[in-house]
Design an enzyme around this catalytic site. Structure first.
Site, PDB file in Angstrom:
ATOM      1  N   HIS A   1      12.761 -13.211  -1.412  1.00  0.00           N
ATOM      2  CA  HIS A   1      14.034 -13.802  -0.990  1.00  0.00           C
ATOM      3  C   HIS A   1      13.824 -14.928   0.012  1.00  0.00           C
ATOM      4  CE1 HIS A   1      13.268  -9.904   0.987  1.00  0.00           C
ATOM      5  NE2 HIS A   1      13.590 -10.526   2.103  1.00  0.00           N
TER       6      HIS A   1
ATOM      7  N   LEU B   1       7.809 -13.060   1.099  1.00  0.00           N
ATOM      8  CA  LEU B   1       8.849 -12.270   0.446  1.00  0.00           C
ATOM      9  C   LEU B   1       9.586 -13.136  -0.569  1.00  0.00           C
ATOM     10  CD1 LEU B   1      10.291 -10.466   3.599  1.00  0.00           C
ATOM     11  CD2 LEU B   1       9.029  -9.383   1.726  1.00  0.00           C
TER      12      LEU B   1
ATOM     13  N   GLY C   1       0.821  -1.210   0.000  1.00  0.00           N
ATOM     14  CA  GLY C   1       0.000   0.000   0.000  1.00  0.00           C
ATOM     15  C   GLY C   1       0.855   1.260   0.000  1.00  0.00           C
TER      16      GLY C   1
ATOM     17  N   HIS D   1      34.516   6.257   4.028  1.00  0.00           N
ATOM     18  CA  HIS D   1      34.032   7.620   4.235  1.00  0.00           C
ATOM     19  C   HIS D   1      34.081   8.374   2.917  1.00  0.00           C
ATOM     20  CE1 HIS D   1      33.208  11.406   6.222  1.00  0.00           C
ATOM     21  NE2 HIS D   1      34.230  11.931   5.556  1.00  0.00           N
TER      22      HIS D   1
HETATM   23  C1  LIG Z   1       3.032  -5.392  -5.655  1.00  0.00           C
HETATM   24  C2  LIG Z   1       3.955  -6.373  -4.968  1.00  0.00           C
HETATM   25  C3  LIG Z   1       5.229  -5.972  -4.646  1.00  0.00           C
HETATM   26  C4  LIG Z   1       6.096  -6.865  -4.038  1.00  0.00           C
HETATM   27  N1  LIG Z   1       7.356  -6.437  -3.732  1.00  0.00           N
HETATM   28  C5  LIG Z   1       8.209  -7.279  -3.148  1.00  0.00           C
HETATM   29  C6  LIG Z   1       9.542  -6.880  -2.870  1.00  0.00           C
HETATM   30  O1  LIG Z   1       9.936  -5.748  -3.171  1.00  0.00           O
HETATM   31  N2  LIG Z   1      10.366  -7.773  -2.291  1.00  0.00           N
HETATM   32  C7  LIG Z   1       9.944  -9.029  -1.951  1.00  0.00           C
HETATM   33  O2  LIG Z   1      10.748  -9.791  -1.414  1.00  0.00           O
HETATM   34  N3  LIG Z   1       8.697  -9.440  -2.203  1.00  0.00           N
HETATM   35  C8  LIG Z   1       7.823  -8.599  -2.797  1.00  0.00           C
HETATM   36  N4  LIG Z   1       6.562  -9.044  -3.088  1.00  0.00           N
HETATM   37  C9  LIG Z   1       6.178 -10.407  -2.693  1.00  0.00           C
HETATM   38  C10 LIG Z   1       6.746 -11.426  -3.681  1.00  0.00           C
HETATM   39  O3  LIG Z   1       6.271 -11.142  -4.968  1.00  0.00           O
HETATM   40  C11 LIG Z   1       6.352 -12.833  -3.260  1.00  0.00           C
HETATM   41  O4  LIG Z   1       6.727 -13.049  -1.920  1.00  0.00           O
HETATM   42  C12 LIG Z   1       7.041 -13.874  -4.124  1.00  0.00           C
HETATM   43  O5  LIG Z   1       6.706 -13.698  -5.474  1.00  0.00           O
HETATM   44  C13 LIG Z   1       6.651 -15.290  -3.670  1.00  0.00           C
HETATM   45  O6  LIG Z   1       7.283 -16.212  -4.478  1.00  0.00           O
HETATM   46  P1  LIG Z   1       6.673 -17.668  -4.705  1.00  0.00           P
HETATM   47  O7  LIG Z   1       7.648 -18.353  -5.609  1.00  0.00           O
HETATM   48  O8  LIG Z   1       6.332 -18.294  -3.431  1.00  0.00           O
HETATM   49  O9  LIG Z   1       5.289 -17.433  -5.468  1.00  0.00           O
HETATM   50  P2  LIG Z   1       4.837 -16.563  -6.723  1.00  0.00           P
HETATM   51  O10 LIG Z   1       5.854 -15.560  -7.110  1.00  0.00           O
HETATM   52  O11 LIG Z   1       3.480 -16.088  -6.406  1.00  0.00           O
HETATM   53  O12 LIG Z   1       4.796 -17.611  -7.904  1.00  0.00           O
HETATM   54  C14 LIG Z   1       3.886 -18.660  -7.931  1.00  0.00           C
HETATM   55  C15 LIG Z   1       3.702 -19.095  -9.372  1.00  0.00           C
HETATM   56  O13 LIG Z   1       2.956 -20.305  -9.376  1.00  0.00           O
HETATM   57  C16 LIG Z   1       2.072 -20.282 -10.483  1.00  0.00           C
HETATM   58  N5  LIG Z   1       1.017 -21.260 -10.204  1.00  0.00           N
HETATM   59  C17 LIG Z   1       0.088 -21.244  -9.236  1.00  0.00           C
HETATM   60  N6  LIG Z   1      -0.665 -22.355  -9.278  1.00  0.00           N
HETATM   61  C18 LIG Z   1      -0.208 -23.094 -10.310  1.00  0.00           C
HETATM   62  C19 LIG Z   1      -0.568 -24.352 -10.860  1.00  0.00           C
HETATM   63  N7  LIG Z   1      -1.529 -25.099 -10.321  1.00  0.00           N
HETATM   64  N8  LIG Z   1       0.111 -24.808 -11.935  1.00  0.00           N
HETATM   65  C20 LIG Z   1       1.116 -24.052 -12.475  1.00  0.00           C
HETATM   66  N9  LIG Z   1       1.508 -22.874 -11.990  1.00  0.00           N
HETATM   67  C21 LIG Z   1       0.854 -22.407 -10.916  1.00  0.00           C
HETATM   68  C22 LIG Z   1       1.606 -18.847 -10.533  1.00  0.00           C
HETATM   69  O14 LIG Z   1       1.100 -18.528 -11.817  1.00  0.00           O
HETATM   70  C23 LIG Z   1       2.908 -18.107 -10.217  1.00  0.00           C
HETATM   71  O15 LIG Z   1       3.618 -17.811 -11.379  1.00  0.00           O
HETATM   72  C24 LIG Z   1       5.676  -8.179  -3.738  1.00  0.00           C
HETATM   73  C25 LIG Z   1       4.377  -8.591  -4.077  1.00  0.00           C
HETATM   74  C26 LIG Z   1       3.529  -7.702  -4.689  1.00  0.00           C
HETATM   75  C27 LIG Z   1       2.159  -8.160  -5.071  1.00  0.00           C
END
Ligand SMILES: Cc1cc2nc3c(=O)[nH]c(=O)nc-3n(C[C@H](O)[C@H](O)[C@H](O)COP(=O)(O)OP(=O)(O)OC[C@H]3O[C@@H](n4cnc5c(N)ncnc54)[C@H](O)[C@@H]3O)c2cc1C
Length: 469
Positions: free
Chosen positions: A325, A323, A188, A448
């Site tokens: 990372h 997150l 937000g 520095h």
């Molecule tokens: C606006 C915004 C800003 C953000 N900024 C930050 C930041 O600056 N730093 C940070 O650390 N985090 C940030 N985040 C959070 C970060 O994006 C997530 O924590 C991170 O992407 C999680 O990674 P993940 O691999 O768990 O899942 P995701 O990145 O959500 O990836 C999951 C993937 O699985 C796929 N999927 C789901 N179900 C299926 C299925 N059944 N079959 C095939 N594919 C499927 C989805 O399409 C998606 O591509 C932000 C999030 C948002 C919304």
């Protein structure tokens, strides 16, 4: 549509930062690996609609704000500055495109087989892919990395036009007149900052009595003070109760958490950023006996093992910080375990960052957490106003605060509001990973003049030895 049955050591469902990083490490360790992604591009929420596009427009909007309000002070006079929102968005889209293609390239380079389609677990060790590719994949190990989606308020459903999630707020076609942001957490505040800098009035409505979620209260208040100076408006301890759309106006109704006083505010866009929830729809988890907790997160035990043998879960779909990372580190740790080694993630040192300007970054415990756990600590803090580099940059808001164990001096938490806090926090993460004391930081060289000297001065302040002022 092509049909195939293939065998793998590991099949990963979801190609976000958790999934694709896990896939690369699995492949590097010699495991035959496949990744399944239902989106058109790889990279998940982070690359497509999260971390990367948000940081691209945060950067662009900050340049716009600096050109308008700060460059003249540096003796750089530009005349009338105007906004080309469409170019700003094109730049963002190009960055996203380059990076998602980069992930596809990494999959190829590491010989990870990519299947575009929706994956579901149909029986022990079998993933069915439906979509662009239709395939049956057999795997010794299945990794769920399906991430999360925005939480919708039941009384204020997303309509994609007036009441939106971060996904739409990343691509408004024109600057809103008045953007109402429900939820004063990282997303937000970041999206609010973008549109505030580009000319919108922005009002943040937050249920809690502070912004920034669980972050250290003192620094959250520091950040709020600076954002207020920039023009962002805040309504704390305020519960949103509904919204009505009439013509092009949305009226958001609210009531005070403390005394129930009711009120309303009108805007043309409402961003609901009250958090994200795990996404596990259609995976077939019920049938496979994979347990979820009351928040819908996949329950994992040691080495990310779910309640069903051979099925693992990482990232936003599991408990813990949402997150990128955190998801990546879990992906690597799991791959190393599957590859026969021992993966490990130190959850005490997961940094979190809010990319406003100034930025806010923290790692470890807040003062509130230490007090709640009755852990005795010393605190040292140092302001950016007294730092030469911050003055040269012209960005002197904020401070670094270090919390260290009263007896051992071990660093327990570091909290920063200030310029480039996102980069500065890395020093604190490494210090905590190596169990450093505040004296270790204080005795280490810091070039520095750098912003990092504020970290050193805060460390000296823990021992009441501040030198600069
Ligand atoms: C606006 C915004 C800003 C953000 N900024 C930050 C930041 O600056 N730093 C940070 O650390 N985090 C940030 N985040 C959070 C970060 O994006 C997530 O924590 C991170 O992407 C999680 O990674 P993940 O691999 O768990 O899942 P995701 O990145 O959500 O990836 C999951 C993937 O699985 C796929 N999927 C789901 N179900 C299926 C299925 N059944 N079959 C095939 N594919 C499927 C989805 O399409 C998606 O591509 C932000 C999030 C948002 C919304």
């Amino acid at each position: 549509m092509s049909e195939s049955v293939q065998e793998f050591d590991v099949v990963i469902i979801g190609a976000g930062p958790g999934g694709y990083v896990c896939a690369i490490r699995c492949a590097q360790l010699g495991l035959k690996t496949a990744i399944v992604e239902k989106g058109k591009t790889l990279g998940g929420t982070c690359l497509n609609v999260g971390c990367i596009p948000s940081k691209a427009i945060l950067e662009s909007s900050e340049h716009y704000a600096q050109a308008q309000h700060e460059l003249a002070d540096h003796g750089v006079e530009l005349g009338k500055v105007s906004l080309n929102l469409s170019n700003m968005m094109k730049r963002k889209d190009k960055i996203v495109g380059d990076l998602t293609q980069g992930v596809a390239y990494l999959m190829k380079k590491n010989k990870v087989e990519t299947f575009y389609g929706t994956g579901s677990i149909v029986s022990t060790g079998v993933v069915q892919v439906a979509g662009e590719t239709s395939a049956t994949l057999k795997a010794k190990h299945i990794v769920i990395a399906t991430g999360s989606v925005p939480i919708e308020l039941p009384f204020m459903k997303f309509d994609g036009k007036f009441i939106v999630s971060s996904t739409e707020a990343l691509k408004f076609e024109k600057v809103p007149e008045h953007l109402i942001v429900v939820g004063g957490g990282a997303i937000g505040l970041e999206m609010g900052s973008v549109w505030l800098r580009l000319g919108a009035k922005v009002t943040v409505i937050e249920f809690a009595d502070k912004i920034c979620g669980p972050a250290d209260k003192q620094l959250s208040n520091d950040l709020m003070r600076v954002l207020k100076k920039q023009g962002m408006e805040f309504m704390l301890s305020t519960k949103v109760t509904g919204a009505e759309i009439k013509g092009k106006t949305v009226t958001v109704n609210f009531e005070s958490v403390s005394d129930g006083t009711k009120g309303s505010v009108q805007g043309d866009k409402v961003l609901v950023s009250v958090g994200r929830k795990p996404f596990t729809d259609g995976l077939g988890l019920d049938k496979m006996g994979v347990k979820l907790n009351e928040r819908g997160q996949i329950v994992v035990g040691e080495h990310y093992q779910t309640s069903t043998a051979g099925i693992y879960a990482i990232g936003d779909a599991t408990p813990g910080a949402m997150l990128a990372h955190k998801a990546e580190e879990e992906g690597v740790a799991l791959a190393e375990t599957l590859g026969g080694g021992v993966g490990h993630v130190n959850y005490n040192t997961v940094p979190s960052v809010i990319y406003t300007w100034p930025e806010m970054a923290s790692v470890g415990a807040s003062e509130e957490e230490l007090k709640a756990k009755a852990i005795e600590y010393n605190s040292g803090s140092f302001p950016f106003t007294a730092n030469a580099r911050a003055k040269a940059i012209g960005m002197t808001e904020g401070r670094v605060k270090i919390l260290a164990d009263k007896k051992t001096d071990q660093v327990l938490g570091v909290h920063i509001v200030g310029p480039r806090a996102s980069d500065m926090i890395a020093e604190a993460v490494v210090a905590m990973e190596f169990g450093a004391s505040s004296e270790d930081i204080a005795r280490s060289f810091h070039a520095h003049p750098t912003l990092a000297e504020v970290m050193r001065e805060a460390a000296l302040a823990v021992d009441k030895r501040v030198r600069q002022m």
